[in-house]
Design a protein around this motif. Structure first.
Motif, PDB file in Angstrom:
ATOM      1  N   MET A 121       0.803  -1.224   0.000  1.00  0.00           N
ATOM      2  CA  MET A 121       0.000   0.000   0.000  1.00  0.00           C
ATOM      3  C   MET A 121       0.846   1.290   0.000  1.00  0.00           C
ATOM      4  SD  MET A 121      -3.367  -1.121   2.178  1.00  0.00           S
ATOM      5  CE  MET A 121      -4.634  -0.667   1.015  1.00  0.00           C
ATOM      6  N   LEU A 122       1.727   1.376  -0.982  1.00  0.00           N
ATOM      7  CA  LEU A 122       2.668   2.506  -1.036  1.00  0.00           C
ATOM      8  C   LEU A 122       1.927   3.835  -1.120  1.00  0.00           C
ATOM      9  CD1 LEU A 122       5.254   1.005  -3.558  1.00  0.00           C
ATOM     10  CD2 LEU A 122       5.263   0.902  -1.054  1.00  0.00           C
ATOM     11  N   TRP A 123       0.877   3.861  -1.909  1.00  0.00           N
ATOM     12  CA  TRP A 123       0.105   5.099  -2.068  1.00  0.00           C
ATOM     13  C   TRP A 123      -0.687   5.403  -0.785  1.00  0.00           C
ATOM     14  CZ3 TRP A 123      -0.799   8.614  -6.164  1.00  0.00           C
ATOM     15  CH2 TRP A 123      -1.919   9.444  -5.981  1.00  0.00           C
ATOM     16  N   GLN A 124      -1.382   4.379  -0.298  1.00  0.00           N
ATOM     17  CA  GLN A 124      -2.324   4.587   0.822  1.00  0.00           C
ATOM     18  C   GLN A 124      -1.621   4.834   2.148  1.00  0.00           C
ATOM     19  OE1 GLN A 124      -2.185   2.084  -1.342  1.00  0.00           O
ATOM     20  NE2 GLN A 124      -4.196   1.559  -2.135  1.00  0.00           N
ATOM     21  N   CYS A 125      -0.351   4.413   2.271  1.00  0.00           N
ATOM     22  CA  CYS A 125       0.368   4.564   3.550  1.00  0.00           C
ATOM     23  C   CYS A 125       1.163   5.866   3.620  1.00  0.00           C
ATOM     24  CB  CYS A 125       1.320   3.388   3.781  1.00  0.00           C
ATOM     25  SG  CYS A 125       0.484   1.901   4.341  1.00  0.00           S
ATOM     26  N   SER A 126       0.912   6.804   2.695  1.00  0.00           N
ATOM     27  CA  SER A 126       1.791   7.977   2.613  1.00  0.00           C
ATOM     28  C   SER A 126       1.881   8.748   3.935  1.00  0.00           C
ATOM     29  CB  SER A 126       1.374   8.895   1.471  1.00  0.00           C
ATOM     30  OG  SER A 126       0.048   9.316   1.673  1.00  0.00           O
ATOM     31  N   TYR A 127       0.791   8.781   4.709  1.00  0.00           N
ATOM     32  CA  TYR A 127       0.846   9.449   6.017  1.00  0.00           C
ATOM     33  C   TYR A 127       0.445   8.522   7.157  1.00  0.00           C
ATOM     34  CZ  TYR A 127       2.442  14.127   5.120  1.00  0.00           C
ATOM     35  OH  TYR A 127       3.239  15.209   4.839  1.00  0.00           O
TER      36      TYR A 127
END
Ligand code: IPE
Ligand code: IPE
Ligand code: MG
Length: 250
Positions: free
Chosen positions: A202-208
């Motif tokens: 989840m590279l995109w979803q874990c950004s923050y």
């Protein structure tokens, strides 16, 4: 292992809206006690149901679980076949669980390398649970974060070519809708087994997202370990790039 037992009053706590779990350490858990890696995956599955039940009972709405990565095809055929068989063999258990807990189960991942049997199980689970609204279980299976971004980009390019999407309107919100599932951002990412990496999750979803790395192997990640993770999460100061001017220490 840290055996400290804690007691949390969840009624006073802000729990994550979206919890992501990298289910890791099944193999080491099994090896440590002289069992086969397959036994570890079996035990991991049983524990996953237990963790999910507990998480939803504490009002967490979205749970994503990383169960098989695009890279896990590098493992032995025996192990890969066992994990595939676990998903298909546990179909009834998964459906019973989702119905009894009113959970909508969805899948994230590339379907094209999966067998027809696995794909039909995935479709059945999604179809039978599609009307539940309040709890979502996102099963990441044959999932890779980079593959997801590439696949989204392909769909976007097609829609631009077809005139369905204007390239000038493309922004982060629209991009998100082209990912495997349209999900809120991950608030807390837990990876068991002590490894401190994302392994393409989840590279995109874990950004923050806040990250938490308990040492226990996944089959030992029980309710008390879960409480410790939530307690740690509530202590984090999430700034999203801004500054909390109310907090005098700033
Ligand atoms: C997690 O456990 C499940 C999968 C990746 C399929 P592992 O199988 O990675 O267990 P370890 O990390 O080898 O102990
Ligand atoms: C990540 O765990 C994938 C899943 C949990 C499904 P791995 O065990 O495959 O990751 P690495 O190899 O330790 O990075
Ligand atoms: Mg592992």
């Amino acid at each position: 292992m840290d055996r400290e037992v804690i007691k949390l009053d969840y009624s006073k706590m802000k729990v994550p809206n979206h919890l992501a779990i990298i289910v890791d350490g099944n193999g080491r858990w099994a090896t440590k006690q002289g069992l086969s890696r397959s036994d570890g995956h079996k035990e991991g599955f049983v524990n996953l149901m237990r963790v999910l039940k507990y998480a939803y009972s504490k009002d967490i709405k979205y749970v994503s679980a990383y169960l098989f990565s695009t890279e896990n095809f590098k493992r032995s055929k025996v192990e890969v076949d066992f994990i595939m068989g676990l998903l298909t063999g546990k179909l009834d258990d998964i459906l019973n669980f989702c119905h009894s807990e009113k959970i909508k189960a969805i899948f994230s991942g590339r379907r094209k390398n999966l067998s027809n049997k696995v794909i039909s199980v995935i479709e059945k689970i999604e179809d039978e649970t599609k009307d539940y609204e309040n709890r979502v279980f996102n099963i990441c299976f044959n999932y890779g974060g980079r593959a997801e971004i590439v696949d989204a980009t392909r769909k976007i390019t097609l829609d631009i070519d077809n005139g369905k999407l204007d390239i000038n309107s493309l922004n982060e919100e629209i991009f998100s809708k082209y990912l495997y599932q349209d999900l809120p951002p991950v608030d807390l990412m837990i990876r068991t087994s002590g490894e401190q990496r994302l392994s393409n999750f989840m590279l995109w979803q874990c950004s923050y997202a806040e990250f938490y790395f308990p040492k226990v192997y996944f089959p030992d990640f029980n309710e008390n370990e879960f409480d410790k993770a939530i307690l740690e999460y509530t202590k984090r100061d999430r700034r999203f790039g801004g500054i909390d001017y109310e907090n005098k220490s700033n």
